[in-house]
Design a protein around this motif. Sequence first.
Motif, PDB file in Angstrom:
ATOM      1  N   ARG A 227       0.823  -1.204   0.000  1.00 42.82           N
ATOM      2  CA  ARG A 227       0.000   0.000   0.000  1.00 42.82           C
ATOM      3  C   ARG A 227       0.859   1.257   0.000  1.00 42.82           C
ATOM      4  NH1 ARG A 227      -4.274   2.524  -1.831  1.00 42.82           N
ATOM      5  NH2 ARG A 227      -5.175   4.016  -0.347  1.00 42.82           N
ATOM      6  N   ILE A 228       1.896   1.275   0.823  1.00 42.33           N
ATOM      7  CA  ILE A 228       2.795   2.431   0.864  1.00 42.33           C
ATOM      8  C   ILE A 228       3.497   2.618  -0.478  1.00 42.33           C
ATOM      9  CG2 ILE A 228       4.918   3.319   1.909  1.00 42.33           C
ATOM     10  CD1 ILE A 228       3.981   2.007   4.535  1.00 42.33           C
ATOM     11  N   GLY A 229       3.907   1.496  -1.088  1.00 43.03           N
ATOM     12  CA  GLY A 229       4.557   1.588  -2.397  1.00 43.03           C
ATOM     13  C   GLY A 229       3.643   2.201  -3.439  1.00 43.03           C
ATOM     14  N   ALA A 230       2.354   1.804  -3.408  1.00 45.41           N
ATOM     15  CA  ALA A 230       1.400   2.368  -4.371  1.00 45.41           C
ATOM     16  C   ALA A 230       1.224   3.857  -4.136  1.00 45.41           C
ATOM     17  CB  ALA A 230       0.064   1.639  -4.252  1.00 45.41           C
ATOM     18  N   LEU A 231       1.143   4.271  -2.880  1.00 45.74           N
ATOM     19  CA  LEU A 231       1.005   5.695  -2.583  1.00 45.74           C
ATOM     20  C   LEU A 231       2.242   6.474  -3.016  1.00 45.74           C
ATOM     21  CD1 LEU A 231      -0.613   5.467   0.985  1.00 45.74           C
ATOM     22  CD2 LEU A 231      -1.742   6.137  -1.156  1.00 45.74           C
ATOM     23  N   GLU A 232       3.436   5.913  -2.796  1.00 42.08           N
ATOM     24  CA  GLU A 232       4.666   6.583  -3.209  1.00 42.08           C
ATOM     25  C   GLU A 232       4.745   6.726  -4.723  1.00 42.08           C
ATOM     26  OE1 GLU A 232       7.677   4.185  -1.385  1.00 42.08           O
ATOM     27  OE2 GLU A 232       7.681   5.378   0.474  1.00 42.08           O
ATOM     28  N   ARG A 233       4.297   5.706  -5.447  1.00 37.12           N
ATOM     29  CA  ARG A 233       4.320   5.808  -6.905  1.00 37.12           C
ATOM     30  C   ARG A 233       3.347   6.879  -7.401  1.00 37.12           C
ATOM     31  NH1 ARG A 233       4.932   0.154  -6.396  1.00 37.12           N
ATOM     32  NH2 ARG A 233       2.667  -0.147  -6.473  1.00 37.12           N
ATOM     33  N   THR A 234       2.170   6.936  -6.778  1.00 38.08           N
ATOM     34  CA  THR A 234       1.199   7.967  -7.152  1.00 38.08           C
ATOM     35  C   THR A 234       1.755   9.357  -6.881  1.00 38.08           C
ATOM     36  OG1 THR A 234      -0.640   6.481  -6.665  1.00 38.08           O
ATOM     37  CG2 THR A 234      -1.138   8.831  -6.743  1.00 38.08           C
ATOM     38  N   LEU A 235       2.380   9.532  -5.714  1.00 39.43           N
ATOM     39  CA  LEU A 235       2.963  10.824  -5.363  1.00 39.43           C
ATOM     40  C   LEU A 235       4.094  11.188  -6.307  1.00 39.43           C
ATOM     41  CD1 LEU A 235       3.061  13.210  -3.396  1.00 39.43           C
ATOM     42  CD2 LEU A 235       4.619  11.863  -1.959  1.00 39.43           C
ATOM     43  N   ALA A 236       4.936  10.212  -6.685  1.00 38.77           N
ATOM     44  CA  ALA A 236       6.054  10.481  -7.584  1.00 38.77           C
ATOM     45  C   ALA A 236       5.564  10.888  -8.965  1.00 38.77           C
ATOM     46  CB  ALA A 236       6.951   9.248  -7.670  1.00 38.77           C
ATOM     47  N   GLU A 237       4.492  10.244  -9.422  1.00 42.00           N
ATOM     48  CA  GLU A 237       3.938  10.598 -10.735  1.00 42.00           C
ATOM     49  C   GLU A 237       3.431  12.037 -10.755  1.00 42.00           C
ATOM     50  OE1 GLU A 237       0.945   7.721 -11.419  1.00 42.00           O
ATOM     51  OE2 GLU A 237       2.360   6.063 -11.853  1.00 42.00           O
ATOM     52  N   ARG A 238       2.818  12.463  -9.672  1.00 35.21           N
ATOM     53  CA  ARG A 238       2.275  13.824  -9.636  1.00 35.21           C
ATOM     54  C   ARG A 238       3.375  14.866  -9.448  1.00 35.21           C
ATOM     55  NH1 ARG A 238      -3.401  13.321  -6.189  1.00 35.21           N
ATOM     56  NH2 ARG A 238      -4.384  11.809  -7.608  1.00 35.21           N
ATOM     57  N   SER A 239       4.465  14.477  -8.789  1.00 27.44           N
ATOM     58  CA  SER A 239       5.559  15.427  -8.574  1.00 27.44           C
ATOM     59  C   SER A 239       6.670  15.278  -9.600  1.00 27.44           C
ATOM     60  CB  SER A 239       6.131  15.248  -7.162  1.00 27.44           C
ATOM     61  OG  SER A 239       6.660  13.931  -7.007  1.00 27.44           O
ATOM     62  N   GLU A 240       6.497  14.326 -10.528  1.00 32.39           N
ATOM     63  CA  GLU A 240       7.465  14.061 -11.594  1.00 32.39           C
ATOM     64  C   GLU A 240       8.846  13.701 -11.035  1.00 32.39           C
ATOM     65  OE1 GLU A 240       7.500  17.423 -14.186  1.00 32.39           O
ATOM     66  OE2 GLU A 240       5.474  17.021 -14.954  1.00 32.39           O
ATOM     67  N   GLU A 241       8.877  12.984  -9.943  1.00 29.52           N
ATOM     68  CA  GLU A 241      10.117  12.481  -9.372  1.00 29.52           C
ATOM     69  C   GLU A 241      10.169  10.970  -9.542  1.00 29.52           C
ATOM     70  OE1 GLU A 241      10.281  13.617  -5.341  1.00 29.52           O
ATOM     71  OE2 GLU A 241      10.428  15.791  -5.741  1.00 29.52           O
ATOM     72  N   ASP A 242      11.388  10.420  -9.487  1.00 30.73           N
ATOM     73  CA  ASP A 242      11.546   8.972  -9.578  1.00 30.73           C
ATOM     74  C   ASP A 242      11.056   8.337  -8.280  1.00 30.73           C
ATOM     75  OD1 ASP A 242      12.684   9.168 -12.074  1.00 30.73           O
ATOM     76  OD2 ASP A 242      14.727   9.312 -11.285  1.00 30.73           O
ATOM     77  N   PRO A 243      10.183   7.308  -8.381  1.00 29.63           N
ATOM     78  CA  PRO A 243       9.660   6.666  -7.157  1.00 29.63           C
ATOM     79  C   PRO A 243      10.740   5.847  -6.448  1.00 29.63           C
ATOM     80  CG  PRO A 243       8.936   5.475  -9.088  1.00 29.63           C
ATOM     81  CD  PRO A 243       9.626   6.718  -9.598  1.00 29.63           C
TER      82      PRO A 243
END
Length: 263
Positions: A227-243
């Motif tokens: 679950r944390i990994g999915a949230l981190e990937r979503t956040l990275a996509e919105r901030s355009e950073e590498d997850p």
Amino acid sequence: MPRGGIASAPRSGRYALGMAGLELAEVLKEVRRDLQAARTRDPAARDVGQLELLATWPGIHALLAHRVAHALDTAGVPLLPRLISMFVRTLTGIEIHPAARIGSGLFIDHGTGVVIGETADIGDNVTLYQGVTLGGTGFATGKRHPTVQDNVTIGSGAKLLGPITVGHGAKIGANSVVITDVPPNSTVVGNPGHPVRVEGRRPEGPDADWIHLPDPIAEALQALASRIGALERTLAERSEEDPEPVAEVRPLRTVKGPNPAGG
């Protein structure tokens, strides 16, 4: 006084001895089944003669003595059943109340520290490992110990407390503390114990594989990490950073490999 708390009518000494004789005759019929249970479920006993089993297996000593004590207790013989129970506890480290009801084919492996309370009921072909407690809770009278149905296996150090029912074919993991009913054909682990696997009908007989039980803690941590990994990937996509890489949760013990109970 019997289990229900209602005093029974007084029995004469001759009547009690006659009833004890009938009960002891039934005990003799159970001995062969108990010996066969030990030979079937204990790898160390498969090439051992019946005389050696009777002489050196503490679980058989405790069970045989209990069957005699229970026969005497059922017949209303005073004091002697308790004395037998106390003597066997000193000899084997296994304490079984004379009033406990035990079916045929019980096998107690090693047995040190096993405690079976007064109102416990144990079905047929049950296996108990060392340190198992079938105990009561509180100071209530009446039924206050577990009912264990047929073909149940209870691991080392497990504590089953109160007037609960353990369903047919269930498996209780080592050191579990069980205070609620257990469904049939299920596996229970933890403190407090909870079912982690409920299956359909499975092959009868004891299951001595304690290595490959489910690991609910590792499974819960894995779910959180995912679950944390999915949230981190979503956040990275919105901030355009590498997850960040997703954390890997590894069980503390192996979940694959040969069954240690299979020889």
